[in-house]
Design a protein around this motif. Sequence first.
Motif, PDB file in Angstrom:
ATOM      1  N   LEU A 124       1.037  -1.218  -0.093  1.00 36.63           N
ATOM      2  CA  LEU A 124      -0.266   0.108  -0.124  1.00 36.63           C
ATOM      3  C   LEU A 124       0.957   1.218  -0.049  1.00 36.63           C
ATOM      4  CD1 LEU A 124      -2.992  -0.776   2.318  1.00 36.63           C
ATOM      5  CD2 LEU A 124      -3.105  -0.550   0.175  1.00 36.63           C
ATOM      6  N   CYS A 127       0.806   3.058  -3.267  1.00 35.29           N
ATOM      7  CA  CYS A 127      -0.317   3.477  -3.700  1.00 35.29           C
ATOM      8  C   CYS A 127      -0.888   4.717  -3.517  1.00 35.29           C
ATOM      9  CB  CYS A 127      -1.619   2.518  -2.999  1.00 35.29           C
ATOM     10  SG  CYS A 127      -1.456   0.794  -3.432  1.00 35.29           S
ATOM     11  N   LEU A 129      -2.513   8.063  -2.243  1.00 36.61           N
ATOM     12  CA  LEU A 129      -3.287   7.899  -0.677  1.00 36.61           C
ATOM     13  C   LEU A 129      -3.406   9.726  -0.725  1.00 36.61           C
ATOM     14  CD1 LEU A 129      -1.356   5.721   1.717  1.00 36.61           C
ATOM     15  CD2 LEU A 129      -3.635   5.252   0.482  1.00 36.61           C
ATOM     16  N   PRO A 130      -4.419   9.989  -0.276  1.00 34.63           N
ATOM     17  CA  PRO A 130      -5.284   9.398   0.686  1.00 34.63           C
ATOM     18  C   PRO A 130      -6.274   8.699  -0.460  1.00 34.63           C
ATOM     19  CG  PRO A 130      -6.134  11.721   0.342  1.00 34.63           C
ATOM     20  CD  PRO A 130      -4.560  11.419  -0.103  1.00 34.63           C
ATOM     21  N   LEU A 131      -7.142   7.686   0.200  1.00 42.25           N
ATOM     22  CA  LEU A 131      -7.991   6.849  -0.517  1.00 42.25           C
ATOM     23  C   LEU A 131      -9.177   7.815  -1.105  1.00 42.25           C
ATOM     24  CD1 LEU A 131      -8.240   3.985   1.921  1.00 42.25           C
ATOM     25  CD2 LEU A 131      -7.214   3.707  -0.305  1.00 42.25           C
ATOM     26  N   ASP A 132      -9.621   7.460  -2.328  1.00 45.54           N
ATOM     27  CA  ASP A 132     -10.647   8.537  -2.965  1.00 45.54           C
ATOM     28  C   ASP A 132     -12.028   8.019  -2.325  1.00 45.54           C
ATOM     29  OD1 ASP A 132      -9.195  10.251  -4.669  1.00 45.54           O
ATOM     30  OD2 ASP A 132      -8.568   8.435  -5.207  1.00 45.54           O
ATOM     31  N   ARG A 165       0.093   1.351   7.750  1.00 51.52           N
ATOM     32  CA  ARG A 165      -1.196   1.464   6.904  1.00 51.52           C
ATOM     33  C   ARG A 165      -2.117   0.091   6.908  1.00 51.52           C
ATOM     34  NH1 ARG A 165       3.008   4.070   4.153  1.00 51.52           N
ATOM     35  NH2 ARG A 165       4.308   2.104   4.347  1.00 51.52           N
ATOM     36  N   LEU A 181      -6.764  -2.153   7.166  1.00 52.50           N
ATOM     37  CA  LEU A 181      -6.331  -0.841   6.955  1.00 52.50           C
ATOM     38  C   LEU A 181      -6.465  -0.144   8.577  1.00 52.50           C
ATOM     39  CD1 LEU A 181      -7.781   0.241   3.729  1.00 52.50           C
ATOM     40  CD2 LEU A 181      -5.729  -1.056   4.201  1.00 52.50           C
ATOM     41  N   LEU A 185      -6.047   5.846   7.439  1.00 49.75           N
ATOM     42  CA  LEU A 185      -6.401   5.417   6.101  1.00 49.75           C
ATOM     43  C   LEU A 185      -8.077   5.653   5.749  1.00 49.75           C
ATOM     44  CD1 LEU A 185      -3.546   4.739   5.846  1.00 49.75           C
ATOM     45  CD2 LEU A 185      -4.173   2.720   4.283  1.00 49.75           C
ATOM     46  N   ALA A 189     -10.164   9.067   4.376  1.00 48.45           N
ATOM     47  CA  ALA A 189     -10.580   8.975   2.932  1.00 48.45           C
ATOM     48  C   ALA A 189     -11.650  10.309   2.440  1.00 48.45           C
ATOM     49  CB  ALA A 189     -11.806   7.832   2.603  1.00 48.45           C
TER      50      ALA A 189
END
Length: 242
Positions: A124, A127, A129-132, A165, A181, A185, A189
């Motif tokens: 992660l 990837c 971040l932040p998560l959409d 994470r 998670l 995280l 979002a």
Amino acid sequence: MRPASPYGFHAFEDADALAETLADTIAGHLDAALRRDGRAMLAVSGGTTPARFFRQLSQRPLDWERVTVTLVDERLVPPAAARSNERLVRETLLRDRAGQARFVGLWSGTADLAAAAAAADERLANCLLPLDAVVLGMGLDGHTASYFPDAENLDTLLDPATKARVLPVRAPSAGEDRLTLTLPLVAGARFLALHIEGEAKRTVFEQAMQAGPASSAPIRAVFERATTPPTVYWAPSEDKKP
């Protein structure tokens, strides 16, 4: 009349209507992220509740090749296992149009819980971040993700300052070891949804969110620390339909 609250609450006549609306909403947030950043990242939960929603979302016309899907949490079981969240996602979401999405799972092929968490954390790290968007579920004990009330490390799981994470979870009520998670995280979002069905879960959620002394239900801790107001999507259980 229900009191005003710092979150949105959408009630639907049935699970099909909920799934369609939630799929449209999540697709909209992913599309906005694609337009803004050129890529998007979604984290979803497992269990039995989200299958309808996953099938609906898989048909939405997005540039799925630029979307990454990951899991909010996972049991420490291989993807072929019936209880695997990865298996559910692959069978019901990563199909049709969404079959082009990139998937980042939490399972790494080891039964060593600490090593599995470290490996997932490292994946992660690469990837966006932040998560959409994050779509959570909730159990009748008020747990969400794998933040079980009896988890050995619940304080660490719910620590808004943790740098991890992904963390390992051991809890008697979980039935098996898990990966999840961490709160930063999930609560960080850009869009956070809670998908629940049935009168019992609605009651658990509303009791957890009542004003007054803080509830021990982990779902409340997540909602209180969310960086944007969460939205609840609820429908009665299928067997409650007239």
